[in-house]
Design an enzyme around this catalytic site. Structure first.
Site, PDB file in Angstrom:
ATOM      1  N   TYR A 159       0.834  -1.202   0.000  1.00 20.40           N
ATOM      2  CA  TYR A 159       0.000   0.000   0.000  1.00 20.40           C
ATOM      3  C   TYR A 159       0.872   1.258   0.000  1.00 20.40           C
ATOM      4  CZ  TYR A 159      -3.715   3.258   1.327  1.00 20.40           C
ATOM      5  OH  TYR A 159      -4.594   4.306   1.353  1.00 20.40           O
ATOM      6  N   LYS A 163       1.100   4.342  -2.911  1.00 15.84           N
ATOM      7  CA  LYS A 163       0.811   5.755  -2.625  1.00 15.84           C
ATOM      8  C   LYS A 163       2.037   6.639  -2.842  1.00 15.84           C
ATOM      9  CE  LYS A 163      -3.522   5.176  -1.763  1.00 15.84           C
ATOM     10  NZ  LYS A 163      -4.534   5.700  -2.712  1.00 15.84           N
TER      11      LYS A 163
END
Length: 254
Positions: A159, A163
């Site tokens: 994750y 990002k």
């Protein structure tokens, strides 16, 4: 003496596309833009939830419509965006999180998260920009990133990687399209209480970690994102591009 005039936060006459708008942050952004006067297209995979949201927005006097869309399907997304007039505002809130130790990450999980959070976001942003460029119009393109684009997190290697990537292409696109008046920015929230974050908030150890990091001693709510998204979409942020708004309660301050 002539007093300066505050730039308008109103979005009257603007067309806005909000991806991932069926719940959580995306829905909050759609409502915020609609309340500011924009004509909002809510997009997500769950058409029933979209129609329910659109009905409620219309009943409240907002202009809204629903479009079923899977941002991970690049060809279909590009075709949908190309229909009709270009969007003046994009908010991409479509995202995926599959958390776990880095040593246990499967290739399938990596591909799923990266396919939506990076590839989907990249090509959706590009699709809206292409429409604006062809029409010779300025615009504001906003990707919902995360505080995890600036720090590491427990069980969040994939994750965090996605990002961080969103921040990178946001800066590059902002440089490339600046002369056309197209602004590209991100909003980077801390943990916001939504259906997506329910598993995290059900884990006492994770809650303790979160509360230790957030200096304001509370988790985020969807309403915490609604003001900032209107700001970035409007003329009030006319000189902002290639940057981010951290809405993290002080998480990254130290």
């Amino acid at each position: 003496m002539t007093l300066p005039i505050t730039p308008s936060f109103r979005l009257t006459g603007k067309r806005a596309l909000v991806a991932g708008a069926s719940s959580g942050i995306g829905l909050g952004c759609a409502v915020a833009l609609g309340a500011a006067g924009a004509q909002v297209t809510l997009a997500a995979r769950n058409l029933a939830k979209l129609r329910d949201a659109v009905g409620q927005m219309q009943a409240a006097g907002m202009q809204a419509e629903a479009v079923q869309l899977d941002v991970a399907d690049v060809a279909t997304t590009e075709a949908a965006v190309a229909k009709g007039e270009p969007y003046d505002v994009l908010v991409n809130s479509a995202g995926l999180a599959i958390h776990g130790p880095a040593t246990e990450t499967t290739e399938a999980d990596f591909d799923a998260v990266a396919g939506l959070n990076i590839k989907g976001a990249y090509f959706l942003t590009r699709a809206v920009a292409k429409g604006l460029i062809a029409a010779g119009k300025p615009g504001s393109l906003i990707n919902i990133s995360s505080q995890m684009a600036f720090v590491g997190g427990i069980d969040r290697a994939v994750y965090c990687a996605t990002k961080h990537a969103v921040e990178g292409f946001t800066k590059a696109m902002a440089i490339e399209w600046g002369k056309q008046g197209i602004r590209v920015n991100t909003i980077c929230p801390t943990f916001i209480r939504t259906p997506l974050t329910e598993p995290t908030f059900s884990n006492p150890d994770r809650v303790a970690w979160i509360m230790d990091k957030i200096k304001l001693n509370r988790v985020g709510e969807v309403s915490d994102i609604m003001g900032p998204v209107v700001y970035l979409a409007s003329d009030a942020s006319a000189l902002m591009t290639g940057t981010h708004m951290l809405i993290d309660g002080g998480w990254t301050a130290d």
